[in-house]
Write a protein that holds these residues in place. Structure first.
Motif, PDB file in Angstrom:
ATOM      1  N   SER A  31      -1.176 -21.547  24.707  1.00  0.00           N
ATOM      2  CA  SER A  31      -0.683 -21.618  23.334  1.00  0.00           C
ATOM      3  C   SER A  31      -1.514 -20.662  22.480  1.00  0.00           C
ATOM      4  CB  SER A  31      -0.766 -23.047  22.804  1.00  0.00           C
ATOM      5  OG  SER A  31      -2.076 -23.533  22.904  1.00  0.00           O
ATOM      6  N   PHE A  32      -0.933 -20.289  21.338  1.00  0.00           N
ATOM      7  CA  PHE A  32      -1.536 -19.281  20.477  1.00  0.00           C
ATOM      8  C   PHE A  32      -1.603 -19.769  19.041  1.00  0.00           C
ATOM      9  CE2 PHE A  32       0.394 -17.195  24.051  1.00  0.00           C
ATOM     10  CZ  PHE A  32      -0.503 -16.206  24.406  1.00  0.00           C
ATOM     11  N   ASP A 100       2.976 -13.076  19.379  1.00  0.00           N
ATOM     12  CA  ASP A 100       3.803 -12.563  18.282  1.00  0.00           C
ATOM     13  C   ASP A 100       4.229 -13.659  17.323  1.00  0.00           C
ATOM     14  OD1 ASP A 100       3.595  -9.979  19.253  1.00  0.00           O
ATOM     15  OD2 ASP A 100       5.449 -10.100  20.407  1.00  0.00           O
ATOM     16  N   SER A 101       4.610 -14.805  17.874  1.00  0.00           N
ATOM     17  CA  SER A 101       4.999 -15.929  17.026  1.00  0.00           C
ATOM     18  C   SER A 101       3.814 -16.403  16.178  1.00  0.00           C
ATOM     19  CB  SER A 101       5.527 -17.078  17.882  1.00  0.00           C
ATOM     20  OG  SER A 101       5.805 -18.205  17.087  1.00  0.00           O
ATOM     21  N   ALA A 102       2.640 -16.471  16.787  1.00  0.00           N
ATOM     22  CA  ALA A 102       1.446 -16.896  16.048  1.00  0.00           C
ATOM     23  C   ALA A 102       1.129 -15.919  14.926  1.00  0.00           C
ATOM     24  CB  ALA A 102       0.262 -17.022  17.006  1.00  0.00           C
ATOM     25  N   LEU A 103       1.179 -14.622  15.232  1.00  0.00           N
ATOM     26  CA  LEU A 103       0.869 -13.610  14.212  1.00  0.00           C
ATOM     27  C   LEU A 103       1.882 -13.622  13.073  1.00  0.00           C
ATOM     28  CD1 LEU A 103      -0.285 -10.692  16.515  1.00  0.00           C
ATOM     29  CD2 LEU A 103      -1.707 -12.006  14.922  1.00  0.00           C
ATOM     30  N   SER A 104       3.130 -13.912  13.390  1.00  0.00           N
ATOM     31  CA  SER A 104       4.171 -13.975  12.351  1.00  0.00           C
ATOM     32  C   SER A 104       3.993 -15.178  11.436  1.00  0.00           C
ATOM     33  CB  SER A 104       5.555 -14.047  13.000  1.00  0.00           C
ATOM     34  OG  SER A 104       5.818 -12.875  13.709  1.00  0.00           O
ATOM     35  N   ASN A 105       3.296 -16.197  11.920  1.00  0.00           N
ATOM     36  CA  ASN A 105       3.113 -17.433  11.154  1.00  0.00           C
ATOM     37  C   ASN A 105       1.634 -17.721  10.909  1.00  0.00           C
ATOM     38  OD1 ASN A 105       5.975 -18.579  11.092  1.00  0.00           O
ATOM     39  ND2 ASN A 105       5.695 -18.076  13.243  1.00  0.00           N
ATOM     40  N   ALA A 106       0.848 -16.686  10.755  1.00  0.00           N
ATOM     41  CA  ALA A 106      -0.607 -16.836  10.599  1.00  0.00           C
ATOM     42  C   ALA A 106      -0.943 -17.603   9.324  1.00  0.00           C
ATOM     43  CB  ALA A 106      -1.268 -15.461  10.578  1.00  0.00           C
ATOM     44  N   VAL A 107      -1.924 -18.484   9.440  1.00  0.00           N
ATOM     45  CA  VAL A 107      -2.427 -19.212   8.275  1.00  0.00           C
ATOM     46  C   VAL A 107      -3.312 -18.249   7.480  1.00  0.00           C
ATOM     47  CG1 VAL A 107      -4.434 -20.127   9.523  1.00  0.00           C
ATOM     48  CG2 VAL A 107      -3.604 -21.301   7.525  1.00  0.00           C
ATOM     49  N   GLN A 108      -3.217 -18.295   6.151  1.00  0.00           N
ATOM     50  CA  GLN A 108      -4.017 -17.395   5.323  1.00  0.00           C
ATOM     51  C   GLN A 108      -5.342 -18.049   4.959  1.00  0.00           C
ATOM     52  OE1 GLN A 108      -2.099 -15.588   1.973  1.00  0.00           O
ATOM     53  NE2 GLN A 108      -3.904 -14.457   1.405  1.00  0.00           N
TER      54      GLN A 108
END
Length: 120
Positions: A31-32, A100-108
């Protein structure tokens, strides 16, 4: 059908099924999770305190992977010349099936750096 059950084929099929499921569980799933690290002012180096690696210069998007979906606790230091270093920690949810999914939904994660005394 009762005859098949009685001759053991259902038992063998159950054992094969159980062995397959055990193999899948033992292999684990990757998982990422990701974070978008931002500083004010921009241009701070971000250091991962777990291993002292440089993660990049803000703004920077960073990802992590794990064999389980358990959240990961991350500690980083922001440093920029003329400003006081700032350490912060945050949780990253490892809930994404791909980088890619993790990077698209990265927490700020945003920090504000304070000027050093005497710095202009």
């Amino acid at each position: 059908m009762l005859a098949n059950f009685l001759d053991g084929s259902w038992v063998r099929a159950g054992r094969v099924w159980a062995a397959l499921m055990l193999a899948l569980l033992a292999s684990g799933c990757t998982s990422f999770g990701a974070a978008q690290l931002v500083s004010a002012p921009l241009g701070a180096e971000v250091i991962n305190l777990e291993d002292d690696t440089n993660l990049g210069t803000t703004p920077v998007r960073v990802w992590w992977q794990a064999r389980s979906g358990d959240p990961r606790y991350i500690s980083v230091r922001f440093q920029k010349e003329g400003f006081q270093d700032k350490v912060t920690a945050f949780w990253v949810n490892m809930r994404h099936g791909s980088k890619d999914s993790a990077l698209s939904n990265a927490v700020q994660v945003k920090v504000e750096l304070d000027k050093k005394r005497g710095a202009r």
